[in-house]
Structure formats: C-alpha cells, structure tokens
Design a protein around this motif. Structure first.
Motif, PDB file in Angstrom:
ATOM      1  N   ALA A 102       0.938  -0.645  -0.033  1.00 24.15           N
ATOM      2  CA  ALA A 102      -0.117  -0.026   0.154  1.00 24.15           C
ATOM      3  C   ALA A 102       0.967   1.512   0.057  1.00 24.15           C
ATOM      4  CB  ALA A 102      -1.071   0.496   1.368  1.00 24.15           C
ATOM      5  N   ALA A 103       0.810   1.722  -1.004  1.00 23.51           N
ATOM      6  CA  ALA A 103       1.031   3.635  -0.796  1.00 23.51           C
ATOM      7  C   ALA A 103       0.711   4.475  -0.509  1.00 23.51           C
ATOM      8  CB  ALA A 103       1.851   3.756  -2.400  1.00 23.51           C
ATOM      9  N   ASN A 104       0.792   5.320   1.069  1.00 19.15           N
ATOM     10  CA  ASN A 104      -0.500   6.040   1.823  1.00 19.15           C
ATOM     11  C   ASN A 104       0.236   6.951   1.556  1.00 19.15           C
ATOM     12  OD1 ASN A 104      -1.983   6.328   3.346  1.00 19.15           O
ATOM     13  ND2 ASN A 104      -0.465   6.574   4.863  1.00 19.15           N
ATOM     14  N   LYS A 105      -0.119   8.033   1.617  1.00 21.00           N
ATOM     15  CA  LYS A 105      -0.361   9.748   1.156  1.00 21.00           C
ATOM     16  C   LYS A 105      -0.289  10.067   0.046  1.00 21.00           C
ATOM     17  CE  LYS A 105       2.590   9.921   5.388  1.00 21.00           C
ATOM     18  NZ  LYS A 105       3.531  10.338   6.489  1.00 21.00           N
ATOM     19  N   ALA A 106      -1.067   9.277  -0.931  1.00 24.12           N
ATOM     20  CA  ALA A 106      -1.302   9.461  -2.082  1.00 24.12           C
ATOM     21  C   ALA A 106      -2.423   9.843  -2.856  1.00 24.12           C
ATOM     22  CB  ALA A 106      -1.098   7.953  -2.723  1.00 24.12           C
ATOM     23  N   GLU A 107      -2.828  11.294  -2.183  1.00 24.40           N
ATOM     24  CA  GLU A 107      -3.443  12.017  -3.012  1.00 24.40           C
ATOM     25  C   GLU A 107      -2.906  13.172  -3.262  1.00 24.40           C
ATOM     26  OE1 GLU A 107      -3.241  13.096   1.742  1.00 24.40           O
ATOM     27  OE2 GLU A 107      -2.790  11.278   0.525  1.00 24.40           O
ATOM     28  N   GLY A 108      -3.111  13.662  -4.089  1.00 23.27           N
ATOM     29  CA  GLY A 108      -2.569  14.765  -5.639  1.00 23.27           C
ATOM     30  C   GLY A 108      -1.341  14.096  -6.318  1.00 23.27           C
ATOM     31  N   ARG A 109      -1.313  14.799  -7.182  1.00 25.55           N
ATOM     32  CA  ARG A 109       0.010  14.272  -8.506  1.00 25.55           C
ATOM     33  C   ARG A 109       1.544  14.354  -7.268  1.00 25.55           C
ATOM     34  NH1 ARG A 109      -1.452  18.136 -13.523  1.00 25.55           N
ATOM     35  NH2 ARG A 109      -3.345  17.430 -13.979  1.00 25.55           N
ATOM     36  N   ALA A 110       1.773  15.276  -6.379  1.00 22.21           N
ATOM     37  CA  ALA A 110       2.372  14.840  -5.706  1.00 22.21           C
ATOM     38  C   ALA A 110       3.449  13.074  -5.559  1.00 22.21           C
ATOM     39  CB  ALA A 110       2.609  15.862  -4.268  1.00 22.21           C
ATOM     40  N   ALA A 111       2.722  12.395  -5.181  1.00 25.44           N
ATOM     41  CA  ALA A 111       3.010  11.124  -4.818  1.00 25.44           C
ATOM     42  C   ALA A 111       3.275  10.295  -5.733  1.00 25.44           C
ATOM     43  CB  ALA A 111       1.279  10.514  -4.026  1.00 25.44           C
ATOM     44  N   ASP A 112       2.509  11.129  -7.354  1.00 26.16           N
ATOM     45  CA  ASP A 112       2.386   9.757  -8.225  1.00 26.16           C
ATOM     46  C   ASP A 112       3.948   9.118  -8.694  1.00 26.16           C
ATOM     47  OD1 ASP A 112       0.185  10.927  -8.782  1.00 26.16           O
ATOM     48  OD2 ASP A 112       0.979  12.077 -10.234  1.00 26.16           O
ATOM     49  N   ALA A 113       5.302  10.424  -8.488  1.00 29.83           N
ATOM     50  CA  ALA A 113       7.190   8.954  -8.104  1.00 29.83           C
ATOM     51  C   ALA A 113       6.624   8.258  -7.318  1.00 29.83           C
ATOM     52  CB  ALA A 113       7.407  10.405  -8.691  1.00 29.83           C
ATOM     53  N   GLY A 114       6.778   8.615  -5.862  1.00 30.61           N
ATOM     54  CA  GLY A 114       6.658   7.522  -4.578  1.00 30.61           C
ATOM     55  C   GLY A 114       5.906   6.124  -5.562  1.00 30.61           C
ATOM     56  N   VAL A 115       4.319   6.390  -5.830  1.00 30.21           N
ATOM     57  CA  VAL A 115       3.116   4.893  -6.343  1.00 30.21           C
ATOM     58  C   VAL A 115       4.430   4.633  -7.771  1.00 30.21           C
ATOM     59  CG1 VAL A 115       1.428   4.754  -7.038  1.00 30.21           C
ATOM     60  CG2 VAL A 115       1.521   6.201  -5.720  1.00 30.21           C
ATOM     61  N   ILE A 116       4.820   5.394  -8.514  1.00 30.34           N
ATOM     62  CA  ILE A 116       5.850   4.199  -9.471  1.00 30.34           C
ATOM     63  C   ILE A 116       6.835   3.646  -8.556  1.00 30.34           C
ATOM     64  CG2 ILE A 116       6.977   4.812 -11.770  1.00 30.34           C
ATOM     65  CD1 ILE A 116       5.281   7.397 -12.296  1.00 30.34           C
ATOM     66  N   GLU A 117       7.483   4.178  -8.405  1.00 30.35           N
ATOM     67  CA  GLU A 117       8.839   3.367  -7.140  1.00 30.35           C
ATOM     68  C   GLU A 117       8.232   2.338  -6.323  1.00 30.35           C
ATOM     69  OE1 GLU A 117      11.063   6.489  -4.374  1.00 30.35           O
ATOM     70  OE2 GLU A 117      11.248   7.506  -6.456  1.00 30.35           O
ATOM     71  N   ALA A 118       7.330   2.442  -6.141  1.00 28.85           N
ATOM     72  CA  ALA A 118       6.400   1.220  -5.486  1.00 28.85           C
ATOM     73  C   ALA A 118       6.627  -0.460  -6.251  1.00 28.85           C
ATOM     74  CB  ALA A 118       5.276   1.291  -4.618  1.00 28.85           C
ATOM     75  N   TYR A 119       6.083  -0.066  -7.497  1.00 26.67           N
ATOM     76  CA  TYR A 119       7.089  -1.002  -8.233  1.00 26.67           C
ATOM     77  C   TYR A 119       7.830  -1.739  -7.765  1.00 26.67           C
ATOM     78  CZ  TYR A 119       2.382  -0.169 -10.545  1.00 26.67           C
ATOM     79  OH  TYR A 119       1.099   0.187 -10.924  1.00 26.67           O
ATOM     80  N   GLY A 120       9.091  -1.205  -7.947  1.00 25.27           N
ATOM     81  CA  GLY A 120       9.896  -1.994  -7.774  1.00 25.27           C
ATOM     82  C   GLY A 120      10.681  -2.418  -6.426  1.00 25.27           C
ATOM     83  N   LEU A 121       9.830  -2.663  -5.004  1.00 22.07           N
ATOM     84  CA  LEU A 121      10.058  -3.338  -4.704  1.00 22.07           C
ATOM     85  C   LEU A 121       9.430  -4.882  -4.855  1.00 22.07           C
ATOM     86  CD1 LEU A 121       8.283  -1.291  -1.723  1.00 22.07           C
ATOM     87  CD2 LEU A 121      10.483  -1.728  -2.440  1.00 22.07           C
ATOM     88  N   GLY A 122       8.802  -5.434  -5.602  1.00 21.63           N
ATOM     89  CA  GLY A 122       8.940  -6.573  -6.477  1.00 21.63           C
ATOM     90  C   GLY A 122       7.553  -7.277  -5.506  1.00 21.63           C
ATOM     91  N   LEU A 123       6.724  -6.430  -4.985  1.00 21.47           N
ATOM     92  CA  LEU A 123       5.627  -6.886  -4.335  1.00 21.47           C
ATOM     93  C   LEU A 123       4.077  -7.268  -4.670  1.00 21.47           C
ATOM     94  CD1 LEU A 123       6.572  -5.531  -0.494  1.00 21.47           C
ATOM     95  CD2 LEU A 123       6.937  -8.149  -1.909  1.00 21.47           C
ATOM     96  N   GLY A 124       4.411  -7.040  -6.138  1.00 22.96           N
ATOM     97  CA  GLY A 124       3.103  -6.428  -6.576  1.00 22.96           C
ATOM     98  C   GLY A 124       2.517  -5.214  -6.871  1.00 22.96           C
ATOM     99  N   GLU A 125       1.740  -4.815  -7.760  1.00 23.97           N
ATOM    100  CA  GLU A 125       0.417  -3.421  -7.726  1.00 23.97           C
ATOM    101  C   GLU A 125       0.661  -2.675  -6.421  1.00 23.97           C
ATOM    102  OE1 GLU A 125      -3.095  -1.613 -10.132  1.00 23.97           O
ATOM    103  OE2 GLU A 125      -2.159  -3.154 -10.455  1.00 23.97           O
ATOM    104  N   PRO A 126       0.801  -1.905  -6.156  1.00 23.87           N
ATOM    105  CA  PRO A 126       0.584  -1.074  -5.175  1.00 23.87           C
ATOM    106  C   PRO A 126      -0.597  -0.492  -5.042  1.00 23.87           C
ATOM    107  CG  PRO A 126       1.869   0.130  -6.239  1.00 23.87           C
ATOM    108  CD  PRO A 126       1.857  -0.740  -6.645  1.00 23.87           C
ATOM    109  N   ILE A 127      -1.406  -0.572  -4.112  1.00 26.40           N
ATOM    110  CA  ILE A 127      -2.962   0.084  -3.691  1.00 26.40           C
ATOM    111  C   ILE A 127      -2.554   1.486  -3.161  1.00 26.40           C
ATOM    112  CG2 ILE A 127      -4.941  -0.142  -2.736  1.00 26.40           C
ATOM    113  CD1 ILE A 127      -4.136  -2.948  -1.760  1.00 26.40           C
TER     114      ILE A 127
END
Length: 487
Positions: free
Chosen positions: A117-142
């Motif tokens: 889960a990528a928390n604090k993801a409201e707004g465009r400022a969190a877009d980069a962090g959500v994309i980075e979360a894919y690199g953890l290898g745990l599937g698609e982040p919520i």
C-alpha cells in the motif's frame, strides 16, 4: 472473523492512522513524531461486509540488538508471523527508501501473503512514489490515503478472496459442537459471571517503571508487551484477552502516569489521557506500586482517581522478591494504606512479583472478590433494619432544635453500590454523619474497599391533603338542598 491483517512499515508512514480508519475508532495514538506506536495493538476491523482482525505494529527499524528499537522490531516480526496477511505501507510522498527495500525482502521470506500500500497518495505529488513502489517486487501497490479514506475499496477487493479462503479452512478444522440450549428453570435469574463474550474489564495503572507490562506478560505467559529498564516504554493503553485460571478477563496495560507538572510533551499527555480513558471503562483497577518506593504522592492520586471514577480497586505491591524484611514491611504498608487512603479502607493489598510470578494467585482472588463486592445488592428490608440500629446508636443532629429524621434507605444502583436515604432537611446533614453511615455500610455488609455512593433526598412533612378542597358528603347534600353542581 478468521482473517488477521498486520499493518507494517517504517515509522511515520501512517500505520496507526490506517488502523484507526479500519476499526472506526481513534484507538491508536497518532502524532507527527515518528515512532509513536511501540506495542502491538489488535482491533476488530470492518470493510464493507468483511469483518477481520487488524494489528497495528511498531515502525520497522534496522536495529537487531537488545536496544529499545531492536525489541520493537522483534515484536513486529512476531506479528508478521502470526498474521494471515501483511499490509506493507510505504510513504508515497517520501518515495521508496533503502529501509523499505530491506523490509520488503524480509516480508518476502517471512509472510506468505503481502499486500503493498502506497499511503499519503492523494494528489500528483505522490505519483513518483507510487511508481517507485513497483520496484519492491511485491506486486501492484494500492494507492491509499488513510487520512481521507481513499483506496479502501481496492483493499477490500484484495482481502475478500483471502478472507473467504480463511473461513473455508476454519470451517473444515472446526470441531462439531452441540448447539442445543439447555432450558433454564422459570422465574430463576442466575447471577452474572464474566464470560468470554463479556469478560471482566481490568486496568493496571501506576507510575512509570512500576512493572505493569511485565506483570501482564507474566499473566499471559508470553512476551506480548514491550518491556525493559527504560521508564515510560508503554504509550498506548493496550487491551488483551486473558483466561486467568478460568476467569475470562480483558486486561488493559496503561502508560505510566507522572505528576501533571512534569507532563510537558504532547505525546505523553496523549498517553496519560489514553490511560485515564481505560480507567473509566474498567470494572476493577489494579494500582501497581513499587515495593521500594510505595505510596508516593502520585500513587495516592492514581488510587483516588480510581475511587472517584467508582471503580473497584485492588492495590498490588510489585518487586516483592527484592524485599528482605517481608513481615515488617507488610505491616508498614498496611498501616500506611489505612492512613493515607481512608476512602479505600479495607481494599485488598496484595504483594506480587511480576518477574517470578509469585503472588499472582492471590491477585486473581483479590480481583474476583473486589468485582463481586462492586456488584453486590442488598435488600431494602435489611437496609432499613440496619438504618434503625445506626440511628439508635448515633442519632442525627438537630440543627435549630429540630432533629433531622432519616425515614428509610434503599439501594438505587450497583457498580459501584449506591444508596438513597429519604430524610428531612438533607442540606443540613453534616458530612461527618454521611461518613458514619458509609463506614457502617462497609463494615456491616462486608463491602471493604469498594466505592460507596450515598445520596440524601428530601421528603416533605406536610400533609398531602392539606390544600385539597373538602367535598360535602352525599348524605348531607339532600338535607342542605345542594345539587351535584353546587357541592
């Protein structure tokens, strides 16, 4: 509710905020300061029609030694092992850190099912962090926002098939039970006793470093709560179910309460407030003292608080294994208790050792007995016989030459016992006479230590027919020549 979800992640990524969102209450303390949560807190969560157990954990630290951070990490790893699913929360605004990558690798090894889960993801400022979360290898982040309740429907979609599978496994392994209900005799109301569905609520309170968490761990038989030599480790008021030698109990571990003048930080104020709330919801309060420095001013204030809240009180003196002169010390403690806390006269005073487990059987009996007295009800007939004897032994005062009359007494409530005395001029009855009656109730009806509430109500001496208009008897109407309308 067979599914268990553990919320894990670095400090200050919003785990406790999400926990409160799932349980629908502000149970866990939330603050901008990292590392607020230290113990494991369980709660009953709800998402749509799905019911499950959620565990809030301490922030994962890279420490592996016996430091406070290291002990917190061990508790979190234990929660990962006991949970069916782990919800790994990262901060989408901060992005993925090296620490997140380390713990993602740990979760892959320790947990069979991990949801990212990528928390604090409201707004465009969190877009980069959500994309980075894919690199953890745990599937698609919520993409979630625990603060605003976003992403919960996506979390429900992930949890629903796991919950169905867990319910199916539980149904296969559940033993067959007899669902027939035995008939109870008519006109017979059995006495209430604690049950697993409605356990006895017990709160353990005291100053910092008195050994509250160690005592509860000893009762549970496992290292469930974080302990150590540091004072003030516990912050949240943690409630845990306990089968105490056949007595169903929900026990509350609370933060140590210091003097109000010393409590300056916002976080400590929240912790103390959480502990006071636990006292208000408890039925029995165990005031835990340190045998080396018992009955300090703060101990007396805590015990007085429990009495003012109307809770049954048991005083336990911890670290008794370190005391050399036990006989002399216990006499000194009892004398100090009777002198410093007269409002709790007769309350149980038990010596225990949380480290060795000695005295816990006596503590259990004291808690059970205090709860029974707290629920005691006395018949009105016995109370009025007692009141007559008390008045005869010591009549009430006579202000202005007219003696106050106490007519009758009845019990209005239990938990704690409360009594109403009907009398003339209750405003003129001195406090000393009220204490005389309360002490008599304690001694004559075997209610030692429990708070007793006594209210005095006025009953008028006036004739109820004084202002009522007299009617003319019917046999005189004919003689007087009055009709029905004239009478």
């Amino acid at each position: 509710m067979s599914l268990t979800l553990a919320i894990v992640g670095r400090p200050n990524v919003g785990k406790s905020t999400l926990f409160n969102r799932l349980v629908g209450k502000r149970l866990a303390l939330v603050d901008d300061q990292p590392g607020v949560t230290r113990d494991l807190r369980e709660g009953d969560a709800r998402l749509g029609d799905l019911r499950f157990t959620v565990i809030d954990t301490a922030g994962l630290e890279e420490a592996t030694d016996e430091s406070l951070q290291g002990r917190m990490r061990k508790l979190t790893e234990r929660a990962v092992e006991m949970a069916d699913v782990c919800l790994f929360v990262v901060d989408a605004r901060t992005g993925i850190t090296p620490t997140d990558e380390v713990f993602a690798e740990i979760l892959r090894r320790k947990s069979a099912r991990v949801i990212l889960a990528a928390n604090k993801a409201e707004g465009r400022a969190a877009d980069a962090g959500v994309i980075e979360a894919y690199g953890l290898g745990l599937g698609e982040p919520i993409r979630m926002s625990a603060e605003h309740g976003e992403g919960l429907s996506e979390l429900l979609a992930e949890l629903q098939p796991l919950a169905d599978a867990a319910d199916a496994r539980a149904a296969e392994t559940a033993p067959e039970t007899d669902v027939s209900v035995p008939e109870e005799p008519e006109n017979e109301a059995p006495d209430w006793h604690p049950t697993p569905e409605r356990p006895l609520q017990v709160a353990v309170v005291g100053r910092p470093n008195a050994g509250k968490s160690t005592l509860i761990n000893r009762l549970l038989g496992e290292e469930r709560l974080l302990t150590g030599p540091e004072a003030g480790i516990t912050r949240d008021a943690i409630s845990l179910p306990l089968d105490w030698d056949g007595l169903p109990v929900r026990i509350f571990d609370t933060a140590g309460m210091r003097k109000r003048a010393k409590v300056q930080e916002k976080l400590e104020k929240l912790s103390v407030s959480d502990g006071l709330r636990a006292v208000k919801f408890a039925e029995v309060v165990v005031v835990l003292l340190d045998a080396e420095i018992p009955f300090e001013t703060q101990d007396l204030r805590i015990a007085d608080l429990a009495e003012r809240e109307g809770r049954a009180v048991v005083v336990a003196v911890n670290k008794w294994d370190l005391e050399a002169d036990k006989n002399g010390r216990i006499r000194e403690l009892r004398e100090s208790f009777e002198r410093l806390l007269p409002q709790l006269r007769g309350a149980p005073l038990v010596t225990v050792s949380a480290r060795t487990g000695r005295g816990l059987d006596r503590l259990r009996k004291a808690v059970e007995d205090a709860h029974a007295v707290w629920n005691r009800r006395i018949s009105t007939a016995k109370l009025n016989q007692w009141l007559s004897a008390m008045i005869e032994a010591h009549p009430p005062p006579a202000p202005g030459g007219r003696r106050i009359r106490l007519r009758y007494i009845t019990q209005a409530k239990t938990r704690p016992p409360g009594f109403v005395v009907m009398c003339s001029h209750p405003d003129k009855l001195p406090e000393s006479y009220s204490r005389y009656l309360v002490n008599g109730l304690r001694e004559d009806f075997a209610m030692p230590g429990t708070p007793i509430r006594l209210w005095f109500r006025s009953q008028s001496d006036q004739n109820p027919y004084k202002n009522r208009k007299k009617s003319t008897p019917s046999r005189l109407r004919k003689h007087l020549g009055k009709g029905p309308a004239d009478s």
